[in-house]
Design a protein around this motif. Structure first.
Motif, PDB file in Angstrom:
ATOM      1  N   LEU A 434       0.827  -1.201   0.000  1.00 30.65           N
ATOM      2  CA  LEU A 434       0.000   0.000   0.000  1.00 30.65           C
ATOM      3  C   LEU A 434       0.862   1.252   0.000  1.00 30.65           C
ATOM      4  O   LEU A 434       0.819   2.058  -0.923  1.00 30.65           O
ATOM      5  CB  LEU A 434      -0.941  -0.010   1.206  1.00 30.65           C
ATOM      6  N   ARG A 435       1.707   1.399   1.024  1.00 28.38           N
ATOM      7  CA  ARG A 435       2.593   2.561   1.098  1.00 28.38           C
ATOM      8  C   ARG A 435       3.981   2.136   0.604  1.00 28.38           C
ATOM      9  O   ARG A 435       4.644   1.319   1.240  1.00 28.38           O
ATOM     10  CB  ARG A 435       2.682   3.092   2.536  1.00 28.38           C
ATOM     11  N   THR A 436       4.377   2.666  -0.511  1.00 29.01           N
ATOM     12  CA  THR A 436       5.653   2.265  -1.102  1.00 29.01           C
ATOM     13  C   THR A 436       6.492   3.492  -1.440  1.00 29.01           C
ATOM     14  O   THR A 436       5.988   4.489  -1.960  1.00 29.01           O
ATOM     15  CB  THR A 436       5.446   1.430  -2.375  1.00 29.01           C
ATOM     16  N   ALA A 437       7.774   3.391  -1.142  1.00 34.72           N
ATOM     17  CA  ALA A 437       8.717   4.413  -1.587  1.00 34.72           C
ATOM     18  C   ALA A 437       8.943   4.244  -3.089  1.00 34.72           C
ATOM     19  O   ALA A 437       8.716   3.166  -3.654  1.00 34.72           O
ATOM     20  CB  ALA A 437      10.035   4.260  -0.821  1.00 34.72           C
ATOM     21  N   GLN A 452       6.576  -4.742   6.670  1.00 36.58           N
ATOM     22  CA  GLN A 452       5.919  -3.443   6.656  1.00 36.58           C
ATOM     23  C   GLN A 452       5.990  -2.822   8.040  1.00 36.58           C
ATOM     24  O   GLN A 452       5.913  -3.505   9.051  1.00 36.58           O
ATOM     25  CB  GLN A 452       4.468  -3.546   6.173  1.00 36.58           C
ATOM     26  N   VAL A 453       6.179  -1.520   8.055  1.00 32.25           N
ATOM     27  CA  VAL A 453       6.165  -0.746   9.292  1.00 32.25           C
ATOM     28  C   VAL A 453       5.298   0.472   9.059  1.00 32.25           C
ATOM     29  O   VAL A 453       5.551   1.255   8.141  1.00 32.25           O
ATOM     30  CB  VAL A 453       7.590  -0.373   9.750  1.00 32.25           C
ATOM     31  N   ASN A 454       4.233   0.575   9.851  1.00 26.16           N
ATOM     32  CA  ASN A 454       3.291   1.684   9.703  1.00 26.16           C
ATOM     33  C   ASN A 454       2.746   1.750   8.279  1.00 26.16           C
ATOM     34  O   ASN A 454       2.505   2.826   7.742  1.00 26.16           O
ATOM     35  CB  ASN A 454       3.961   2.998  10.090  1.00 26.16           C
ATOM     36  N   GLY A 455       2.571   0.599   7.654  1.00 27.25           N
ATOM     37  CA  GLY A 455       2.065   0.519   6.294  1.00 27.25           C
ATOM     38  C   GLY A 455       3.116   0.623   5.213  1.00 27.25           C
ATOM     39  O   GLY A 455       2.865   0.257   4.062  1.00 27.25           O
ATOM     40  N   TRP A 456       4.298   1.149   5.534  1.00 30.93           N
ATOM     41  CA  TRP A 456       5.384   1.271   4.554  1.00 30.93           C
ATOM     42  C   TRP A 456       5.985  -0.100   4.259  1.00 30.93           C
ATOM     43  O   TRP A 456       6.250  -0.884   5.178  1.00 30.93           O
ATOM     44  CB  TRP A 456       6.510   2.153   5.097  1.00 30.93           C
ATOM     45  N   GLU A 457       6.228  -0.362   2.992  1.00 32.95           N
ATOM     46  CA  GLU A 457       6.982  -1.555   2.620  1.00 32.95           C
ATOM     47  C   GLU A 457       8.470  -1.281   2.842  1.00 32.95           C
ATOM     48  O   GLU A 457       9.005  -0.288   2.335  1.00 32.95           O
ATOM     49  CB  GLU A 457       6.723  -1.916   1.156  1.00 32.95           C
ATOM     50  N   ARG A 458       9.121  -2.153   3.599  1.00 28.66           N
ATOM     51  CA  ARG A 458      10.527  -1.973   3.937  1.00 28.66           C
ATOM     52  C   ARG A 458      11.249  -3.304   3.780  1.00 28.66           C
ATOM     53  O   ARG A 458      10.786  -4.325   4.296  1.00 28.66           O
ATOM     54  CB  ARG A 458      10.661  -1.481   5.381  1.00 28.66           C
ATOM     55  N   PRO A 459      12.376  -3.338   3.056  1.00 28.74           N
ATOM     56  CA  PRO A 459      13.075  -4.618   2.879  1.00 28.74           C
ATOM     57  C   PRO A 459      13.542  -5.203   4.213  1.00 28.74           C
ATOM     58  O   PRO A 459      14.185  -4.523   5.018  1.00 28.74           O
ATOM     59  CB  PRO A 459      14.278  -4.247   2.001  1.00 28.74           C
ATOM     60  N   ASN A 460      13.193  -6.473   4.423  1.00 31.69           N
ATOM     61  CA  ASN A 460      13.734  -7.208   5.577  1.00 31.69           C
ATOM     62  C   ASN A 460      15.088  -7.828   5.249  1.00 31.69           C
ATOM     63  O   ASN A 460      15.984  -7.888   6.074  1.00 31.69           O
ATOM     64  CB  ASN A 460      12.773  -8.312   6.002  1.00 31.69           C
ATOM     65  N   TYR A 461      15.216  -8.303   4.010  1.00 28.76           N
ATOM     66  CA  TYR A 461      16.462  -8.896   3.514  1.00 28.76           C
ATOM     67  C   TYR A 461      16.298  -9.078   2.017  1.00 28.76           C
ATOM     68  O   TYR A 461      15.199  -8.889   1.458  1.00 28.76           O
ATOM     69  CB  TYR A 461      16.763 -10.240   4.207  1.00 28.76           C
ATOM     70  N   PHE A 462      17.371  -9.440   1.360  1.00 29.86           N
ATOM     71  CA  PHE A 462      17.362  -9.649  -0.092  1.00 29.86           C
ATOM     72  C   PHE A 462      17.741 -11.099  -0.371  1.00 29.86           C
ATOM     73  O   PHE A 462      18.701 -11.628   0.202  1.00 29.86           O
ATOM     74  CB  PHE A 462      18.328  -8.700  -0.781  1.00 29.86           C
ATOM     75  N   ALA A 463      16.974 -11.739  -1.242  1.00 29.21           N
ATOM     76  CA  ALA A 463      17.171 -13.153  -1.553  1.00 29.21           C
ATOM     77  C   ALA A 463      17.083 -13.358  -3.056  1.00 29.21           C
ATOM     78  O   ALA A 463      16.582 -12.496  -3.787  1.00 29.21           O
ATOM     79  CB  ALA A 463      16.112 -13.994  -0.844  1.00 29.21           C
TER      80      ALA A 463
END
Length: 829
Positions: A434-437, A452-463
């Motif tokens: 929903l909320r994306t940079a 996601q944090v507060n609706g923002w998509e945030r990378p946890n890790y890269f695979a």
């Protein structure tokens, strides 16, 4: 009837009755409770009355624990039997993963002091032979809880409230609230009554009060709208069925006590005895949210039609687990609205944007939570702070960007996740992204696995492409672990790039800004062009908020706080600024979170990468310690992007936060990736960052830092200025040191790291708990941050940490065990 009160509670279910009781117990006897129908006529009347201890939230576990203990005292105080059947609670597991979940939960239970026992399938069968056990791994058993009659416990609390001076008025509809000066006006109406009979017509009247507390259940959205708020508390249909008598159960009961409440989490249901038969309560998929736009006025103590097809799978699994139930017909059914929130936790605390207005809404387990919610909310209101950290339940943890469509999606998901495995690395999928940079698509293409944090998509890790994040989740080292380890090593050895756009950002400016921030925070304010880490305290002297303050001009500041706390911090600063304008002068507080993207670059090669793209007369000197010292901030140009660069790194390496106009983010991302290619720049996520910050003993707000510890208890003495006055200072000093925050290196199991919920022991005595946990690439073992008794907080002290029911060696180490002299982070070049 009173027309003025110190506090008015709106809603006469279990939660409202508890709040009224505890407000009076705290000394606020001038409290009114208003109920539009009869007490218990909301969701309380059709609740099953279960009292489950189980909860992964530390704060909610305290709330449940208080409720269960409190309900057992009501009869002695009021003379009313609250209907508490202390039969225990047996939570069964069909898989090893489920047992891992119970073992992690047990760490929280142990740290709160909740009693529990472990049981094998054979022990279950021996004690309760009607239960099929051959396909079980085991169970966790709580002997001290059970179930209660919701109406009886509500009436007992209501009587206790009346005995303490509370007036309870029924048949009163609240139609609105108006703020007049320092008081609230509650607009009410009721049907005209004479001789106990309604005779038609309506009577309108107002009640003035200092504080309003709402506990309106399914009507929460309508209630919040009356004060121009939106809260994502929306009902979901929950159904349970009651069977006819079970002859085998009746025969068993001739010589045995009642069964505990049975929970087969993998089958998604609870079952308990009811008048010789059984109650089945499923938490099935596809249970719909209801009343998206408000509860119709005609809906009172009503129910929905039963949908047996929706719960057929759960019904058949009950028959499998309790074979004797197969021949029992259905005697009764209930399908009623139960309020939920997007994360399943209630909303307990201040309403955003208004003074002295409090929510106690969104209780999906309202009977279990009612007693504790009333107790701790009364502490918040009457004492200014609760004895436990209530941040995880604060209504302002959800931002104003949420709407009804989002709430409906997430609340349905929260309902069906009641019995889904609660992995600590769980990321729920509904209503996303929903909320994306702007760089979201680029990062996704590079293999980002998002949280996601507060609706923002945030990378946890890269695979690698095709990696299944859902399948990799575990209570031990999941499939993602190897990628987080590689990212952490890359930061320590080369350079890593993190997306930190979700950070909360505020501009605080105006003639009163400096005096205001100086009063609000416990550290010295920075000079122009410098930054400081500091803390806002509660009136109890504990940590309310963590601030990174960048001073851009004499009375202009750029303030960065936790990404999860945007609405929480905005409401806090706006309200406090409004109170202080008369003392300090005009203060403008502006939320600029969505205006600025943030990349964090860190590692020994980070300076070399920025040199490639910085626009400066001499790129070789522009980023040196002399030109750009540690803990300073300045405007630089990276390519065509004007950047607020802050020389600080949450990982403890040489690095910068690059705050940039969000619309230019993709241009900056491409520049950084191209420049970093020859230097081995690696995209990194939040999990590696979480490990790295623990190696530096950097405390995290919301886990290590909260409203139950002072900065001195948290070991943040270097950020506390004893020479100035600020909010909460004297209370902080008066509190003393009840526990001390420490960093530990842990020789844990080979396949797991702590999650930050585990109990710490000295011998066989529990002396504290972890609040963070993970893996240290610098030391090659597990690491954690936690709180212990102050007399044990000595470097070199050997302790034990409980993981998966076993005890593992842990040792308290000096703060910042990695690079304790900060030589790496200060590196020149």
């Amino acid at each position: 009837m009173r027309t003025h009160a110190r506090a008015v509670v709106v809603g006469g279910g279990a939660v409202g009755a508890s709040i009224a009781y505890h407000m009076a117990k705290a000394g606020w006897t001038d409290t009114l409770l208003l109920e539009r129908d009869e007490l218990t006529s909301g969701s309380t009347w059709h609740a099953a009355g279960l009292l489950p201890y189980f909860n992964m939230s530390y704060a909610t576990t305290w709330i449940h624990d208080y409720s269960i203990k409190f309900y057992k005292t009501l009869e002695e105080e009021t003379g009313l039997n609250a209907g508490f059947s202390v039969v225990g609670n047996l939570r069964m597991a069909q898989s090893k993963a489920r047992m891992d979940e119970y073992m992690l939960y047990a760490s929280t239970a142990e740290s709160v002091g909740v009693p529990f026992e472990w049981m094998t399938p054979d022990q279950i069968k021996e004690r309760w032979p009607l239960v099929r056990t051959e396909d079980l791994e085991g169970a966790i058993y709580h002997p001290t809880d059970g179930y209660i009659n919701p109406a009886d416990v509500t009436q007992a609390m209501a009587k206790g409230a009346r005995q303490r001076g509370v007036e309870i008025i029924r048949k009163v509809q609240v139609d609105g609230f108006t703020r007049r000066g320092d008081e609230w006006v509650v607009h009410c109406r009721r049907m005209v009554e004479k001789g106990g009979n309604l005779i038609g017509g309506e009577e309108y009247f107002d009640i003035t009060c200092e504080h309003v507390i709402t506990a309106t259940g399914n009507h929460a959205q309508r209630t919040a709208a009356m004060v121009n708020c939106y809260i994502p508390a929306m009902p979901v249909e929950h159904q349970f069925i009651v069977t006819e008598e079970d002859p085998m159960l009746q025969e068993y009961r001739k010589q045995n006590a009642e069964h505990p409440v049975l929970r087969d989490a993998d089958a998604k249901w609870y079952v308990r005895e009811e008048r010789g038969g059984w109650i089945l309560g499923p938490y099935e998929r596809n249970a719909p949210a209801c009343f998206k736009h408000g509860v119709p006025d005609s809906f009172r103590a009503d129910l929905f039609p039963l949908d047996l097809e929706r719960i057929e799978e759960e019904y058949m699994s009950m028959i499998h687990r309790i074979p004797s139930s197969e021949n029992c017909g259905l005697k009764d059914d209930f399908n009623g609205p139960i309020c939920y929130t997007p994360d399943g936790n209630p909303l307990i605390g201040p309403a955003p944007g208004v003074e002295n207005f409090w929510f106690a809404e969104g209780f999906s387990f309202g009977i279990t939570a009612a007693g504790g919610a009333g107790h701790y909310l009364a502490q918040l209101i009457t004492e200014g702070e609760a004895e436990i950290d209530m941040w995880s339940l604060d209504p302002r943890r959800f931002g104003a960007w949420m709407n009804r469509e989002y709430a409906a999606e997430k609340n349905e998901e929260a309902y069906e996740h009641v019995y889904i495995l609660h992995h600590p690395d769980e990321e729920r999928e509904r209503a996303r992204p929903l909320r994306t940079a702007p760089s979201y698509d680029r990062m996704k293409a590079a293999g980002a696995q998002f949280g996601q944090v507060n609706g923002w998509e945030r990378p946890n890790y890269f695979a690698p492409q095709g990696f299944d994040d859902h399948a990799s989740r575990s209570f031990r080292r999941g499939g993602w672990w190897q990628y987080a380890e590689a990212e952490a090593k890359a930061v320590r050895e080369g350079a890593g790039l993190f997306d930190a756009t979700a950070f909360t950002k505020h501009r605080v400016a105006g003639p009163g800004a400096t005096a205001f921030l100086d009063w609000l925070t416990c550290n010295k304010l920075p000079k122009i062009g410098r930054i400081n880490l500091t803390y806002g305290l509660t009136d109890a002297g504990t940590i309310r908020t963590e601030f990174t303050i960048v001073r851009e001009a004499e009375d202009e500041y750029y303030v960065v706080t936790a990404g999860a706390a945007t609405a929480y911090d905005h409401d806090y600063m706006v309200k406090e600024a409004a109170k202080k304008r008369e003392d300090f002068g005009w203060i403008e507080v502006q939320d600029v979170t969505t205006q600025w993207g943030v990349f964090a670059i860190a590692g020994p090669k980070s300076r070399d990468i920025l040199k490639e793209i910085i626009s400066a007369a001499d790129p070789d000197t522009a980023l040196t310690n002399k030109a750009f010292p540690w803990l300073s901030a300045k405007r630089i140009d990276l390519g065509m992007v004007p950047v607020k660069a802050i020389r600080v790194a949450y990982t403890g390496e040489l690095g910068w936060e690059l705050h940039h106009p969000i619309e230019m983010q993709n241009h900056l991302f491409d520049l950084l990736m191209k420049a970093g290619e020859k230097h081995g720049l690696k995209l990194c996520g939040a999990r590696a960052q979480n490990w790295l910050r623990q190696e530096k003993s950097y405390r995290a707000f919301g886990s290590d830092l909260g409203r139950d510890a002072t900065p001195l208890e948290a070991g943040l003495d270097r950020f506390v200025d004893m020479d100035k006055d600020y909010r909460g200072k004297q209370a902080m000093l008066d509190t003393g040191i009840r526990a001390k925050c420490v960093t530990l290196l842990i020789d844990g199991p080979a396949d797991a790291d702590p999650w930050g919920r585990e109990a710490l022991l000295d011998g066989d005595q529990m002396i504290g708990r972890l609040t963070s946990g993970g893996y240290s690439v610098a030391f090659g073992k597990s690491i954690g941050i936690g709180y212990v008794k102050p007399d044990l907080a000595e470097v070199g002290k050997k302790l034990k940490v409980r993981m998966f029911r076993e005890l593992y060696d842990a040792e308290i180490v000096e703060d910042s065990p990695y690079d304790p002299k900060n030589e790496t982070i200060r590196a020149n070049g």
